[in-house]
Write a protein that holds these residues in place. Structure first.
Motif, PDB file in Angstrom:
ATOM      1  N   GLY A   1       0.947  -1.067  -0.240  1.00 44.47           N
ATOM      2  CA  GLY A   1       0.236  -0.382   0.013  1.00 44.47           C
ATOM      3  C   GLY A   1       0.577   0.761  -0.355  1.00 44.47           C
ATOM      4  N   LYS A   2       0.105   1.978   0.054  1.00 44.20           N
ATOM      5  CA  LYS A   2       0.941   3.658   0.500  1.00 44.20           C
ATOM      6  C   LYS A   2       1.618   3.937   2.453  1.00 44.20           C
ATOM      7  CE  LYS A   2      -1.909   5.580  -2.502  1.00 44.20           C
ATOM      8  NZ  LYS A   2      -3.487   7.030  -3.495  1.00 44.20           N
ATOM      9  N   ILE A   3       2.725   5.316   2.037  1.00 45.06           N
ATOM     10  CA  ILE A   3       3.664   5.187   2.637  1.00 45.06           C
ATOM     11  C   ILE A   3       2.967   6.359   3.041  1.00 45.06           C
ATOM     12  CG2 ILE A   3       5.088   5.224   4.335  1.00 45.06           C
ATOM     13  CD1 ILE A   3       6.196   3.004   3.066  1.00 45.06           C
ATOM     14  N   ILE A   4       2.517   6.942   4.389  1.00 58.05           N
ATOM     15  CA  ILE A   4       2.709   8.504   4.972  1.00 58.05           C
ATOM     16  C   ILE A   4       3.450   8.476   6.075  1.00 58.05           C
ATOM     17  CG2 ILE A   4       1.011  10.466   5.167  1.00 58.05           C
ATOM     18  CD1 ILE A   4      -0.818   9.245   3.437  1.00 58.05           C
ATOM     19  N   VAL A   5       4.590   9.433   5.937  1.00 55.67           N
ATOM     20  CA  VAL A   5       5.078   9.781   7.380  1.00 55.67           C
ATOM     21  C   VAL A   5       4.763  11.046   7.992  1.00 55.67           C
ATOM     22  CG1 VAL A   5       7.614   9.766   8.106  1.00 55.67           C
ATOM     23  CG2 VAL A   5       7.147   8.104   6.507  1.00 55.67           C
ATOM     24  N   PHE A   6       4.665  11.020   8.898  1.00 56.94           N
ATOM     25  CA  PHE A   6       4.717  12.507   9.664  1.00 56.94           C
ATOM     26  C   PHE A   6       5.699  12.877  10.708  1.00 56.94           C
ATOM     27  CE2 PHE A   6       0.099  11.562   8.904  1.00 56.94           C
ATOM     28  CZ  PHE A   6      -0.425  12.720   8.300  1.00 56.94           C
ATOM     29  N   GLY A   7       6.425  13.418   9.334  1.00 58.51           N
ATOM     30  CA  GLY A   7       7.855  13.560  10.196  1.00 58.51           C
ATOM     31  C   GLY A   7       9.362  13.181   9.167  1.00 58.51           C
ATOM     32  N   ASP A   8      10.430  13.137   9.808  1.00 57.02           N
ATOM     33  CA  ASP A   8      11.971  12.735   8.802  1.00 57.02           C
ATOM     34  C   ASP A   8      11.734  11.838   8.737  1.00 57.02           C
ATOM     35  OD1 ASP A   8      11.504  16.158   8.441  1.00 57.02           O
ATOM     36  OD2 ASP A   8      13.264  16.612  10.704  1.00 57.02           O
ATOM     37  N   VAL A   9      12.447  11.234   7.857  1.00 56.89           N
ATOM     38  CA  VAL A   9      13.371  10.399   7.173  1.00 56.89           C
ATOM     39  C   VAL A   9      14.634  10.222   7.349  1.00 56.89           C
ATOM     40  CG1 VAL A   9      13.618   8.009   5.750  1.00 56.89           C
ATOM     41  CG2 VAL A   9      11.107   9.420   6.520  1.00 56.89           C
ATOM     42  N   ASN A  10      15.779   9.193   8.345  1.00 58.99           N
ATOM     43  CA  ASN A  10      16.975   9.954   8.375  1.00 58.99           C
ATOM     44  C   ASN A  10      18.278   9.030   7.838  1.00 58.99           C
ATOM     45  OD1 ASN A  10      16.697  12.371   9.958  1.00 58.99           O
ATOM     46  ND2 ASN A  10      16.575  11.424  11.231  1.00 58.99           N
ATOM     47  N   ILE A  11      18.876   9.418   8.077  1.00 53.54           N
ATOM     48  CA  ILE A  11      20.017   8.600   6.781  1.00 53.54           C
ATOM     49  C   ILE A  11      19.776   7.409   7.392  1.00 53.54           C
ATOM     50  CG2 ILE A  11      22.198   8.842   6.238  1.00 53.54           C
ATOM     51  CD1 ILE A  11      22.018  11.321   5.704  1.00 53.54           C
ATOM     52  N   GLY A  12      19.970   6.009   6.197  1.00 51.12           N
ATOM     53  CA  GLY A  12      19.670   4.840   7.114  1.00 51.12           C
ATOM     54  C   GLY A  12      18.484   4.153   7.240  1.00 51.12           C
ATOM     55  N   ALA A  13      17.476   4.805   7.333  1.00 47.26           N
ATOM     56  CA  ALA A  13      16.208   4.665   7.450  1.00 47.26           C
ATOM     57  C   ALA A  13      15.296   4.094   5.241  1.00 47.26           C
ATOM     58  CB  ALA A  13      15.208   6.043   7.420  1.00 47.26           C
ATOM     59  N   GLU A  14      14.820   3.605   5.474  1.00 46.76           N
ATOM     60  CA  GLU A  14      14.472   2.883   4.579  1.00 46.76           C
ATOM     61  C   GLU A  14      12.892   3.092   4.291  1.00 46.76           C
ATOM     62  OE1 GLU A  14      15.620  -0.868   0.893  1.00 46.76           O
ATOM     63  OE2 GLU A  14      16.413  -0.742   2.963  1.00 46.76           O
ATOM     64  N   LEU A  15      12.313   3.333   3.483  1.00 54.30           N
ATOM     65  CA  LEU A  15      10.622   3.099   2.947  1.00 54.30           C
ATOM     66  C   LEU A  15      10.644   2.555   1.912  1.00 54.30           C
ATOM     67  CD1 LEU A  15       9.519   6.521   3.851  1.00 54.30           C
ATOM     68  CD2 LEU A  15       9.721   5.055   5.144  1.00 54.30           C
ATOM     69  N   VAL A  16       9.564   1.029   2.382  1.00 54.34           N
ATOM     70  CA  VAL A  16       9.233   0.818   0.934  1.00 54.34           C
ATOM     71  C   VAL A  16       7.734   0.234   0.739  1.00 54.34           C
ATOM     72  CG1 VAL A  16       9.753  -1.926  -0.353  1.00 54.34           C
ATOM     73  CG2 VAL A  16      11.176  -0.746   1.020  1.00 54.34           C
ATOM     74  N   ALA A  17       7.308   0.433  -0.153  1.00 51.69           N
ATOM     75  CA  ALA A  17       6.012   0.190  -0.608  1.00 51.69           C
ATOM     76  C   ALA A  17       5.240  -0.225  -1.634  1.00 51.69           C
ATOM     77  CB  ALA A  17       5.325   1.729  -0.924  1.00 51.69           C
ATOM     78  N   THR A  18       4.382  -1.016  -1.935  1.00 54.66           N
ATOM     79  CA  THR A  18       3.820  -1.191  -3.519  1.00 54.66           C
ATOM     80  C   THR A  18       3.294   0.155  -3.648  1.00 54.66           C
ATOM     81  OG1 THR A  18       2.005  -1.981  -2.452  1.00 54.66           O
ATOM     82  CG2 THR A  18       3.281  -3.228  -3.211  1.00 54.66           C
ATOM     83  N   GLY A  19       3.064   1.232  -3.537  1.00 52.24           N
ATOM     84  CA  GLY A  19       1.798   3.215  -3.136  1.00 52.24           C
ATOM     85  C   GLY A  19       3.334   3.729  -4.037  1.00 52.24           C
ATOM     86  N   ASP A  20       2.129   4.409  -3.233  1.00 48.54           N
ATOM     87  CA  ASP A  20       3.463   5.753  -3.437  1.00 48.54           C
ATOM     88  C   ASP A  20       3.684   6.566  -2.154  1.00 48.54           C
ATOM     89  OD1 ASP A  20       1.718   6.253  -5.605  1.00 48.54           O
ATOM     90  OD2 ASP A  20      -0.129   7.521  -4.619  1.00 48.54           O
ATOM     91  N   ILE A  21       4.735   7.089  -1.563  1.00 49.42           N
ATOM     92  CA  ILE A  21       5.147   7.314  -0.353  1.00 49.42           C
ATOM     93  C   ILE A  21       5.171   9.142  -0.163  1.00 49.42           C
ATOM     94  CG2 ILE A  21       7.373   7.585   0.757  1.00 49.42           C
ATOM     95  CD1 ILE A  21       8.445   4.841  -0.456  1.00 49.42           C
ATOM     96  N   VAL A  22       4.668   9.254   1.067  1.00 45.59           N
ATOM     97  CA  VAL A  22       4.450  10.634   0.766  1.00 45.59           C
ATOM     98  C   VAL A  22       5.042  10.562   2.368  1.00 45.59           C
ATOM     99  CG1 VAL A  22       2.809  12.803   1.633  1.00 45.59           C
ATOM    100  CG2 VAL A  22       2.501  11.214  -0.201  1.00 45.59           C
ATOM    101  N   VAL A  23       6.652  11.664   2.441  1.00 46.04           N
ATOM    102  CA  VAL A  23       7.308  12.221   3.829  1.00 46.04           C
ATOM    103  C   VAL A  23       6.400  13.522   4.619  1.00 46.04           C
ATOM    104  CG1 VAL A  23       8.792  13.434   5.182  1.00 46.04           C
ATOM    105  CG2 VAL A  23       8.621  11.010   2.953  1.00 46.04           C
ATOM    106  N   ILE A  24       5.876  13.961   5.373  1.00 48.90           N
ATOM    107  CA  ILE A  24       5.435  15.427   5.507  1.00 48.90           C
ATOM    108  C   ILE A  24       6.190  15.937   6.662  1.00 48.90           C
ATOM    109  CG2 ILE A  24       3.248  16.978   6.886  1.00 48.90           C
ATOM    110  CD1 ILE A  24       2.775  15.633   4.429  1.00 48.90           C
ATOM    111  N   GLY A  25       8.065  16.147   6.156  1.00 51.36           N
ATOM    112  CA  GLY A  25       9.258  16.563   6.611  1.00 51.36           C
ATOM    113  C   GLY A  25      10.173  16.581   5.193  1.00 51.36           C
TER     114      GLY A  25
END
Length: 94
Positions: A1-25
């Protein structure tokens, strides 16, 4: 599905989604949208500065120099390449 993050995604972190990725940060880590092969997925962030960005089977690596944008950006596949554009420009195209 989709991923929405309310905050920062720092170096070393990884987001994997079958849909969209939205980062409010700030996105500084790695992001893979459309991980099941969906190249119509997008990655959007208030500050888009990932180590690595993947959409479907396509991959882009951040440029060597730090480029700081003062507006939200979105990345998507156009003609087989990942392009990054201001979010408001993408919204006008839809």
């Amino acid at each position: 599905g989709k991923i929405i993050v309310f905050g920062d995604v720092n170096i070393g972190a990884e987001l994997v989604a079958t849909g969209d990725i939205v980062v409010i940060g700030t996105l500084r880590g790695r992001a893979h949208a459309g991980s099941a092969g969906n190249e119509s997925s997008v990655v959007t962030a208030v500050m888009l500065s990932p180590q690595q960005l993947r959409i479907g089977a396509r991959m882009a690596i951040a440029p060597e120099e730090d480029v700081v944008m003062k507006y939200p950006e979105t990345a998507r596949v156009v003609n087989g390449e990942i392009i990054v554009m201001p979010l408001n420009e993408r919204l006008r195209q839809e």
